[in-house]
Design a protein around this motif. Structure first.
Motif, PDB file in Angstrom:
ATOM      1  N   ASP A  76       0.832  -1.208   0.000  1.00  0.00           N
ATOM      2  CA  ASP A  76       0.000   0.000   0.000  1.00  0.00           C
ATOM      3  C   ASP A  76       0.866   1.256   0.000  1.00  0.00           C
ATOM      4  O   ASP A  76       0.471   2.285  -0.509  1.00  0.00           O
ATOM      5  CB  ASP A  76      -0.913   0.037   1.219  1.00  0.00           C
ATOM      6  N   TYR A  77       2.040   1.160   0.612  1.00  0.00           N
ATOM      7  CA  TYR A  77       2.915   2.318   0.748  1.00  0.00           C
ATOM      8  C   TYR A  77       4.189   2.226  -0.079  1.00  0.00           C
ATOM      9  O   TYR A  77       4.786   3.239  -0.420  1.00  0.00           O
ATOM     10  CB  TYR A  77       3.311   2.509   2.215  1.00  0.00           C
ATOM     11  N   CYS A  78       4.639   1.023  -0.380  1.00  0.00           N
ATOM     12  CA  CYS A  78       5.922   0.809  -1.058  1.00  0.00           C
ATOM     13  C   CYS A  78       5.960   1.509  -2.411  1.00  0.00           C
ATOM     14  O   CYS A  78       5.090   1.307  -3.245  1.00  0.00           O
ATOM     15  CB  CYS A  78       6.157  -0.681  -1.239  1.00  0.00           C
ATOM     16  N   LYS A  79       7.020   2.319  -2.625  1.00  0.00           N
ATOM     17  CA  LYS A  79       7.151   3.015  -3.899  1.00  0.00           C
ATOM     18  C   LYS A  79       8.129   2.325  -4.842  1.00  0.00           C
ATOM     19  O   LYS A  79       8.395   2.802  -5.934  1.00  0.00           O
ATOM     20  CB  LYS A  79       7.540   4.473  -3.690  1.00  0.00           C
ATOM     21  N   GLY A  80       8.679   1.179  -4.411  1.00  0.00           N
ATOM     22  CA  GLY A  80       9.535   0.385  -5.278  1.00  0.00           C
ATOM     23  C   GLY A  80      10.929   0.933  -5.469  1.00  0.00           C
ATOM     24  O   GLY A  80      11.558   0.681  -6.492  1.00  0.00           O
ATOM     25  N   CYS A  81      11.452   1.643  -4.498  1.00  0.00           N
ATOM     26  CA  CYS A  81      12.774   2.257  -4.641  1.00  0.00           C
ATOM     27  C   CYS A  81      13.903   1.231  -4.621  1.00  0.00           C
ATOM     28  O   CYS A  81      14.973   1.481  -5.166  1.00  0.00           O
ATOM     29  CB  CYS A  81      12.992   3.303  -3.560  1.00  0.00           C
ATOM     30  N   GLY A  82      13.688   0.086  -3.974  1.00  0.00           N
ATOM     31  CA  GLY A  82      14.688  -0.974  -3.944  1.00  0.00           C
ATOM     32  C   GLY A  82      15.749  -0.842  -2.878  1.00  0.00           C
ATOM     33  O   GLY A  82      16.678  -1.647  -2.824  1.00  0.00           O
ATOM     34  N   ILE A  83      15.644   0.149  -2.022  1.00  0.00           N
ATOM     35  CA  ILE A  83      16.635   0.319  -0.965  1.00  0.00           C
ATOM     36  C   ILE A  83      16.672  -0.907  -0.061  1.00  0.00           C
ATOM     37  O   ILE A  83      17.754  -1.375   0.320  1.00  0.00           O
ATOM     38  CB  ILE A  83      16.377   1.606  -0.154  1.00  0.00           C
ATOM     39  N   CYS A  84      15.533  -1.472   0.256  1.00  0.00           N
ATOM     40  CA  CYS A  84      15.490  -2.658   1.118  1.00  0.00           C
ATOM     41  C   CYS A  84      16.266  -3.814   0.490  1.00  0.00           C
ATOM     42  O   CYS A  84      17.009  -4.525   1.176  1.00  0.00           O
ATOM     43  CB  CYS A  84      14.054  -3.066   1.402  1.00  0.00           C
ATOM     44  N   ALA A  85      16.132  -4.001  -0.807  1.00  0.00           N
ATOM     45  CA  ALA A  85      16.823  -5.089  -1.509  1.00  0.00           C
ATOM     46  C   ALA A  85      18.332  -4.864  -1.529  1.00  0.00           C
ATOM     47  O   ALA A  85      19.113  -5.800  -1.345  1.00  0.00           O
ATOM     48  CB  ALA A  85      16.289  -5.217  -2.930  1.00  0.00           C
ATOM     49  N   VAL A  86      18.752  -3.626  -1.719  1.00  0.00           N
ATOM     50  CA  VAL A  86      20.178  -3.305  -1.754  1.00  0.00           C
ATOM     51  C   VAL A  86      20.810  -3.492  -0.374  1.00  0.00           C
ATOM     52  O   VAL A  86      21.916  -4.016  -0.249  1.00  0.00           O
ATOM     53  CB  VAL A  86      20.403  -1.856  -2.253  1.00  0.00           C
ATOM     54  N   GLU A  87      20.112  -3.083   0.669  1.00  0.00           N
ATOM     55  CA  GLU A  87      20.668  -3.116   2.027  1.00  0.00           C
ATOM     56  C   GLU A  87      20.582  -4.476   2.707  1.00  0.00           C
ATOM     57  O   GLU A  87      21.280  -4.711   3.688  1.00  0.00           O
ATOM     58  CB  GLU A  87      19.987  -2.062   2.903  1.00  0.00           C
ATOM     59  N   CYS A  88      19.772  -5.385   2.202  1.00  0.00           N
ATOM     60  CA  CYS A  88      19.614  -6.703   2.841  1.00  0.00           C
ATOM     61  C   CYS A  88      20.930  -7.484   2.762  1.00  0.00           C
ATOM     62  O   CYS A  88      21.399  -7.810   1.668  1.00  0.00           O
ATOM     63  CB  CYS A  88      18.502  -7.500   2.166  1.00  0.00           C
ATOM     64  N   PRO A  89      21.537  -7.819   3.916  1.00  0.00           N
ATOM     65  CA  PRO A  89      22.825  -8.507   3.904  1.00  0.00           C
ATOM     66  C   PRO A  89      22.736  -9.951   3.405  1.00  0.00           C
ATOM     67  O   PRO A  89      23.734 -10.515   2.969  1.00  0.00           O
ATOM     68  CB  PRO A  89      23.279  -8.451   5.361  1.00  0.00           C
ATOM     69  N   LYS A  90      21.577 -10.557   3.452  1.00  0.00           N
ATOM     70  CA  LYS A  90      21.388 -11.941   3.019  1.00  0.00           C
ATOM     71  C   LYS A  90      20.783 -12.049   1.621  1.00  0.00           C
ATOM     72  O   LYS A  90      20.480 -13.138   1.151  1.00  0.00           O
ATOM     73  CB  LYS A  90      20.512 -12.696   4.023  1.00  0.00           C
ATOM     74  N   LYS A  91      20.555 -10.894   0.981  1.00  0.00           N
ATOM     75  CA  LYS A  91      19.938 -10.853  -0.362  1.00  0.00           C
ATOM     76  C   LYS A  91      18.616 -11.619  -0.379  1.00  0.00           C
ATOM     77  O   LYS A  91      18.310 -12.349  -1.314  1.00  0.00           O
ATOM     78  CB  LYS A  91      20.896 -11.384  -1.431  1.00  0.00           C
TER      79      LYS A  91
END
Length: 88
Positions: A63-78
């Motif tokens: 509902d809020y996610c704008k798809g920037c991808g920061i979470c994917a980049v920062e996740c240490p376990k991918k």
């Protein structure tokens, strides 16, 4: 007067307006629960607070996610991958 307060962002001196940040999304983050170690880094880096913790796991609110991808980049376990919106 706007009454929908799901998407709230302050804009200058004009007060608060409701923005549908999810409408900007072209890609969505998809979490692989098997890889996730519940470190919370994705939640701490999310600029719109669309990652939340519930019942022992991290989840993504589209509902809020704008798809920037920061979470994917920062996740240490991918554990988070970006998938095309509406794609497979």
């Amino acid at each position: 007067m706007m009454t929908d307060k799901r998407f709230v962002t302050p804009l200058g001196n004009d007060g608060i307006y409701c923005l549908d940040t999810a409408a900007w999304r072209t890609h969505r983050p998809v979490m692989d629960k098997d890889k996730c170690v519940n470190c919370g880094i994705c939640m701490s880096f999310c600029p719109v607070n669309s990652v939340y913790f519930e019942e022992g796991q991290y989840l993504i609110s589209y509902d809020y996610c704008k798809g920037c991808g920061i979470c994917a980049v920062e996740c240490p376990k991918k554990a988070i991958g970006m998938k095309p919106e509406g794609g497979k």
